[in-house]
Design a protein around this motif. Structure first.
Motif, mmCIF file in Angstrom:
data_model
loop_
_atom_site.group_PDB
_atom_site.id
_atom_site.type_symbol
_atom_site.label_atom_id
_atom_site.label_comp_id
_atom_site.label_asym_id
_atom_site.label_seq_id
_atom_site.Cartn_x
_atom_site.Cartn_y
_atom_site.Cartn_z
ATOM 1 N N HIS A 124 -0.207 15.085 -22.864
ATOM 2 C CA HIS A 124 -1.281 16.129 -22.759
ATOM 3 C C HIS A 124 -2.637 15.522 -23.189
ATOM 4 C CE1 HIS A 124 2.445 18.198 -24.132
ATOM 5 N NE2 HIS A 124 2.549 18.677 -23.039
ATOM 6 N N TYR A 125 -3.466 15.407 -22.131
ATOM 7 C CA TYR A 125 -4.732 14.619 -22.431
ATOM 8 C C TYR A 125 -5.958 15.731 -21.945
ATOM 9 C CZ TYR A 125 -1.272 10.921 -21.786
ATOM 10 O OH TYR A 125 -0.266 10.162 -22.010
ATOM 11 N N THR A 126 -6.598 15.663 -22.807
ATOM 12 C CA THR A 126 -8.207 16.287 -22.756
ATOM 13 C C THR A 126 -8.945 15.377 -22.220
ATOM 14 O OG1 THR A 126 -7.618 17.901 -24.284
ATOM 15 C CG2 THR A 126 -9.914 17.786 -23.761
ATOM 16 N N LEU A 127 -9.693 15.396 -21.082
ATOM 17 C CA LEU A 127 -10.490 14.493 -20.519
ATOM 18 C C LEU A 127 -11.938 14.614 -20.889
ATOM 19 C CD1 LEU A 127 -9.197 14.488 -16.938
ATOM 20 C CD2 LEU A 127 -8.623 12.620 -18.746
ATOM 21 N N ASP A 183 0.980 -1.224 -0.004
ATOM 22 C CA ASP A 183 0.070 0.129 -0.094
ATOM 23 C C ASP A 183 0.935 1.369 -0.027
ATOM 24 O OD1 ASP A 183 -2.193 -1.451 -0.060
ATOM 25 O OD2 ASP A 183 -2.858 -1.150 1.926
ATOM 26 N N ASP A 184 1.894 1.196 0.840
ATOM 27 C CA ASP A 184 2.680 2.248 0.938
ATOM 28 C C ASP A 184 3.492 2.695 -0.291
ATOM 29 O OD1 ASP A 184 3.408 4.206 2.556
ATOM 30 O OD2 ASP A 184 5.233 3.625 3.321
ATOM 31 N N THR A 185 3.895 1.498 -1.086
ATOM 32 C CA THR A 185 4.816 1.613 -2.099
ATOM 33 C C THR A 185 3.611 2.228 -3.309
ATOM 34 O OG1 THR A 185 5.839 -0.271 -1.562
ATOM 35 C CG2 THR A 185 6.095 0.365 -3.920
ATOM 36 N N HIS A 186 2.530 1.546 -3.316
ATOM 37 C CA HIS A 186 1.346 2.081 -4.407
ATOM 38 C C HIS A 186 1.427 3.673 -4.191
ATOM 39 C CE1 HIS A 186 -0.468 -1.946 -6.033
ATOM 40 N NE2 HIS A 186 1.051 -1.566 -6.377
ATOM 41 N N ASN A 187 1.295 4.191 -2.678
ATOM 42 C CA ASN A 187 0.804 5.511 -2.595
ATOM 43 C C ASN A 187 2.092 6.444 -3.020
ATOM 44 O OD1 ASN A 187 -1.079 7.021 -1.611
ATOM 45 N ND2 ASN A 187 -0.359 7.157 0.407
ATOM 46 N N LYS A 188 3.204 6.094 -2.584
ATOM 47 C CA LYS A 188 4.396 6.708 -3.504
ATOM 48 C C LYS A 188 4.405 6.869 -4.851
ATOM 49 C CE LYS A 188 7.190 6.158 0.878
ATOM 50 N NZ LYS A 188 8.143 5.106 1.400
ATOM 51 N N VAL A 189 4.101 5.732 -5.384
ATOM 52 C CA VAL A 189 4.362 5.774 -6.674
ATOM 53 C C VAL A 189 3.186 6.836 -7.343
ATOM 54 C CG1 VAL A 189 3.683 4.172 -8.948
ATOM 55 C CG2 VAL A 189 5.193 3.372 -7.104
ATOM 56 N N ALA A 190 2.093 6.488 -6.786
ATOM 57 C CA ALA A 190 0.803 7.369 -7.114
ATOM 58 C C ALA A 190 0.975 8.718 -7.087
ATOM 59 C CB ALA A 190 -0.459 6.943 -6.474
ATOM 60 N N THR A 191 1.536 9.318 -6.008
ATOM 61 C CA THR A 191 2.107 10.360 -5.754
ATOM 62 C C THR A 191 2.870 11.242 -6.927
ATOM 63 O OG1 THR A 191 1.843 10.047 -3.564
ATOM 64 C CG2 THR A 191 2.716 12.345 -4.080
ATOM 65 N N LYS A 192 3.962 10.391 -7.178
ATOM 66 C CA LYS A 192 4.967 10.837 -8.152
ATOM 67 C C LYS A 192 4.204 10.581 -9.719
ATOM 68 C CE LYS A 192 9.292 9.863 -5.903
ATOM 69 N NZ LYS A 192 10.548 9.543 -6.202
ATOM 70 N N LEU A 193 3.360 9.822 -9.777
ATOM 71 C CA LEU A 193 2.728 9.534 -11.051
ATOM 72 C C LEU A 193 1.759 10.820 -11.371
ATOM 73 C CD1 LEU A 193 2.619 7.613 -13.487
ATOM 74 C CD2 LEU A 193 0.635 6.546 -12.462
ATOM 75 N N LEU A 194 0.989 11.088 -10.496
ATOM 76 C CA LEU A 194 0.001 12.181 -10.522
ATOM 77 C C LEU A 194 0.805 13.425 -10.887
ATOM 78 C CD1 LEU A 194 -2.552 11.504 -7.749
ATOM 79 C CD2 LEU A 194 -2.960 11.313 -10.149
ATOM 80 N N ASN A 195 2.012 13.604 -10.260
ATOM 81 C CA ASN A 195 2.805 14.875 -10.240
ATOM 82 C C ASN A 195 3.472 14.948 -11.742
ATOM 83 O OD1 ASN A 195 5.353 16.447 -10.364
ATOM 84 N ND2 ASN A 195 4.479 16.868 -8.509
ATOM 85 N N LEU A 196 3.868 13.877 -12.428
ATOM 86 C CA LEU A 196 4.143 13.837 -13.798
ATOM 87 C C LEU A 196 2.978 14.210 -14.667
ATOM 88 C CD1 LEU A 196 6.369 10.895 -14.125
ATOM 89 C CD2 LEU A 196 7.147 13.241 -13.797
ATOM 90 N N TYR A 197 1.953 13.630 -14.410
ATOM 91 C CA TYR A 197 0.681 14.049 -15.151
ATOM 92 C C TYR A 197 0.394 15.439 -15.406
ATOM 93 C CZ TYR A 197 -4.324 14.649 -15.902
ATOM 94 O OH TYR A 197 -5.455 15.446 -16.293
ATOM 95 N N ARG A 198 0.128 15.787 -14.055
ATOM 96 C CA ARG A 198 -0.134 17.331 -13.847
ATOM 97 C C ARG A 198 0.585 18.195 -14.159
ATOM 98 N NH1 ARG A 198 -3.067 15.962 -7.823
ATOM 99 N NH2 ARG A 198 -5.041 15.155 -8.627
ATOM 100 N N THR A 199 1.765 17.733 -14.425
ATOM 101 C CA THR A 199 2.836 19.002 -15.126
ATOM 102 C C THR A 199 3.017 18.585 -16.577
ATOM 103 O OG1 THR A 199 4.776 17.309 -14.383
ATOM 104 C CG2 THR A 199 4.321 19.207 -12.954
#
Ligand code: HEM
Length: 828
Positions: free
Chosen positions: A818-821, A797-813
């Motif tokens: 570039h994705y239009t939802l 869970d912890d690993t997934h959480n850290k991965v998720a934080t970094k992944l979201l950061n890459l997406y949001r920057t």
């Protein structure tokens, strides 16, 4: 010496690429055009594309996008508005006709044109169906089948049944809570056509047939790739099953007829078993079955879709809804008290409803093209259509031609007031000897449905903007439900007394300011709409700004701008971190202010209010405008800065910033406001993913799972389109490098992340549209990303959480693409 060698190699490669392109572009021309001799000089303009695929790539790309009309628009741009083009479609050299006179001529001239459907369609519908048989045979079978479907007598007979089935279905749905509207409507129209053809079949047979037809229809619209896993392959299997079911019905009927005297109540199956030609020959099983496969398919699919859209259109336009409803109420009121149910006479009195149906048929143009083949060389509009070439009659272009139907993409039944369409300008059911034999039946079904719907029901869309992509539904549900729960929780988030007060203050000021700039997130141009502005007229002095355009998909950004233009809204795309872009935007605002002054709407000092939901970048925009603004240094120094944060809800009060002098222009930055309740669960999840709602309410891992679901499905990370995927990946990498030239560590991480995602997706053997398969893939991606994102091992869970934080950061920057939802609702 070495440099000279490199240059030579580069020139040779460049020359090779150019020569290869020329060669590929010439194969179809050489193979199909040169053998026409001099006639090739009088072919219509156009191009036959590359060998085998011809123009199919651009056709499929257009029809998979939200702007299918770009396919023909491309021909018009390249070759002029001739209304007739050569192309290479579905494996054949073809002529596409897009204007009324040409379309009508092709449909009605049986001497020169015969059906020319692609062989893949023929294999699915049947070589003994109407699209495969001879002219004479078609005439005979049509005469036999058309009158019992469409004649006055037949329609009055079916009316009671249609009414019964419609009222009981509406009643049942109302008690079901949520329904899949189209699925239910397709079942309904299928029941009706089953009743006409096979009156006595059981519920199980009906369900089995309906299931197989659903699969068959996917195949009719898919690429004809007969390999396991592809829609066309599945459709061929479905056809086999349909044939087996129909064969057992035919056998049973024949047996019964031998044992018992003919039934008094006959259906179409009886008629097909009895009919004889002038030589006394009866139809064999294959002929009967293919006619059944065709009729049952044609008889429910289109009617189901048009009924759905007509209902949605009415629901979206309360003024048309009320007018249509009033007409139905008047009809019921004027009815003799003893009369039960509708009569055909009453249906004919429904003038307005008939306009609603015609407008839905026009706007949807469900059968957007039909296929013919030239029996001989034909001269048309000064061009030659060579013998043996296919002719594609492109109805869609006619129905959406602004010269024939002003504002063609707008649903407006009143456009039919006093309008009698000129020949060839309204062809929802085709024309000539192959005109749809079910046209009156279809209209009757739709009308009866709308009559009862309007009188007693209303529709609430769970997902008003667009349906979730297949496969993402459970992720959307999880994130969306979490958001709605937070929203409903008084005091915990945007639903606070402070927000309510800010919201009231903004609404009160809106009418007082000179201009309102509604800031939306360019990735979700609809979902980030500011609800409070809905109550202001569309003519209100408003500009929609799509901020963060650097994070959105470029081509979809253009489509959204076109969409807003079509809705008569002024829109502007900005990136508040780009100086040049802000300068241009400021010039644009100043020009608008000058226009307002001319129109007497603005005084010497102009106030512009920035409004929007949280985290769309209002404060960043206000700051940038203030910084770029042509105001004195002293004024800049005096004014405070808006505090900008990646977290939503940072701005608490309304603050004012000067952005220009002579004349003075001020912008008011306002707190981001969300409505207390958001019904659409998909909107909720998109708001969360783009950061309008704090991540802590939903959980980063859940958000990352949703993001991966979108990524896997929209970008097609799976091998399905590996060619396009790799090139998309390359293009992206190039762009990223340009954007972050110095950040090498980040570049490597991004590349690793992309590679990991591609590799896991490519080795995945499951079906992305299956929620369980997709969930499995996402878990695999989250686990494998740990290395690429340099996350140290901890609990899962912890690993997934850290991965998720970094992944979201890459997406949001924007580093992951570039994705239009939100998709552009062209037809809505
Ligand atoms: C809104 C509903 C419908 C639409 C938009 C529609 C549209 C069309 C169009 C455009 C054609 C012409 C094809 C061509 O020219 O090659 C056609 C043919 C046909 N339609 Fe429909 N249709 C609808 C409903 C129905 C229904 C309810 C039935 C069944 C009773 C039906 C049965 C057929 C058949 C059998 C043909 C082939 C006719 C022939 O080749 O002679 N359709 N339809």
């Amino acid at each position: 010496m070495e440099l000279g060698f490199i240059w030579t190699v580069l020139v040779v490669i460049f020359g090779g690429v150019v020569a290869l392109r020329w060669l590929l572009g010439s194969v179809n021309w050489w193979f199909y055009e040169t053998k026409l001799g001099d006639k090739r000089f009088s072919l219509p303009p156009g191009d036959l594309g590359w060998p085998f695929i011809g123009n199919m790539w651009s056709f499929l790309r257009a029809f998979k996008s939200s702007n299918p009309d770009s396919f023909i628009a491309n021909f018009v741009t390249r070759f002029g508005n001739t209304g007739i083009y050569k192309a290479f479609m579905f494996g054949n050299p073809s002529i596409i006709v897009t204007v009324p006179e040409a379309c009508r001529r092709v449909l009605t001239d049986d001497e020169y044109f015969k059906p020319g459907w692609p062989s893949s369609t023929l294999k699915l519908i049947g070589r003994k169906s109407f699209i495969g048989i001879s002219y004479e045979e078609h005439k005979r079978l049509r005469r036999l089948t058309a009158a019992p479907v469409n004649g006055h007598e037949a329609l009055s007979m079916y009316m009671r049944y249609i009414e019964e089935i419609v009222t009981s279905a509406l009643d049942k749905w109302a008690g079901m809570g949520q329904i899949e509207f189209l699925t239910e409507l397709r079942k309904l129209t299928f029941r009706i056509i089953m009743y006409i053809f096979l009156s006595s079949e059981s519920e199980q047979v009906m369900e089995a047939l309906e299931r197989e037809y659903t699969t068959l229809n996917y195949g009719v619209r898919a690429m004809a790739i007969n390999l396991p896993g592809f829609a066309y392959h599945k459709a061929l299997k479905a056809r086999k099953n349909l044939v087996a079911i129909f064969q057992s019905i035919v056998n049973e009927r024949r047996e019964k007829r031998e044992k018992q005297p003919p039934r008094s109540k006959k259906d179409m199956m009886d008629a097909l078993l009895e009919v004889e030609d002038e030589n006394g020959r009866r139809l064999n099983d294959e002929e009967i079955i293919d006619v059944l496969v065709m009729y049952l398919n044609a008889g429910h699919e289109s009617s189901g879709h048009i009924t759905m859209w007509a209902t949605l259109f009415l629901q979206q336009h309360p003024e048309f809804f009320q007018r249509a409803k009033a007409e139905q109420e008047a009809i019921v009121k004027n009815r003799p008290p003893t009369q039960k149910g509708l009569t055909l006479k009453e249906v004919r009195q429904m003038e307005y409803l008939s306009k609603v149906v015609d407008e839905s048929l026009r706007l949807l143009t469900f059968s957007f093209v039909v296929f013919r083949e030239a029996k001989a060389d034909v001269q048309m509009s000064g061009y030659t259509i060579p013998k043996g070439w296919k002719v594609l009659v492109w109805f869609r272009s006619i129905h959406l031609d602004p010269e024939i139907y002003p504002n063609p993409k707008e649903f407006n039944p009143s456009r039919w007031d006093g309008l009698t369409p000129k020949a060839g300008t309204f062809l929802p059911f085709g024309a000539g000897s192959r005109m749809c034999p079910g046209n009156d039946l279809a209209k009757l079904e739709i009308t009866i449905f709308l009559h009862y719907f309007l009188l007693n029901y209303e529709l609430e869309r769970v997902n008003p903007r667009c349906p979730p992509m297949a496969g993402t539904a459970s992720f959307v549900r999880k994130v969306g439900t979490a958001v709605r729960k937070v929203a409903g929780n008084k005091g915990s988030t945007w639903n606070t007394p402070h927000m309510a007060a800010a919201s009231r203050a903004i609404v009160e000021r809106i009418p007082l300011v000179d201009l309102v700039v509604e800031v939306r997130d360019a990735r979700i141009p609809l979902s980030s709409e500011y609800e409070h502005l809905r109550n202001f007229p569309s003519s209100f002095r408003r500009i929609i700004v799509l901020n963060k355009m650097d994070l959105a998909n470029r081509s979809q950004m253009k489509e959204w701008m076109m969409y807003f233009e079509q809705q008569n809204c002024i829109s502007y795309g900005v990136n508040s971190h780009n100086k040049d872009n802000i300068k241009e935007f400021l010039n644009f605002l100043q020009a608008r202010v000058r226009e307002l002054k001319k129109a007497g709407h603005s005084n010497y000092t102009t106030t512009i209010m920035l409004v929007g939901i949280p985290n769309v970048g209002k404060s960043a925009l206000a700051n940038s405008l203030h910084q770029i603004g042509r105001i004195s240094a002293a004024e800049k120094g005096k004014l405070k800065h808006a505090s900008v944060s990646a977290q939503p809800g940072e701005t608490k009060d309304i603050s004012s910033f000067k952005i220009a002098s002579h004349p003075n222009i001020y912008v008011l930055d306002t707190p981001g406001i969300l409505p207390p309740e958001i019904l659409d669960i998909e909107v909720c999840s998109k708001l969360a993913l783009t950061g309008a709602i704090s991540d802590c309410f939903i959980g980063e891992t859940e958000l990352a799972r949703y993001f991966l679901a979108v990524l896997n499905l929209t970008v097609g990370l799976k091998a399905e389109c590996s060619g396009a995927l790799n090139s998309a990946g390359c293009e992206l990498d190039k762009r990223q490098k340009r954007k972050y030239p110095t950040d090498h560590t980040q570049d490597f991480i991004v590349q690793d992340v992309r590679r990991t995602l591609f590799e896991v997706a490519s080795s995945f053997g499951g079906n992305l549209e299956d929620e369980n398969d997709l969930a499995w893939l996402i878990e695999a991606q989250l686990s494998t990303l740990q290395k690429a994102l340099h996350v140290t091992m901890a609990s899962v869970d912890d690993t997934h959480n850290k991965v998720a934080t970094k992944l979201l950061n890459l997406y949001r920057t924007g580093r992951l693409g570039h994705y239009t939802l939100d998709r552009v609702p062209w037809n809505a």
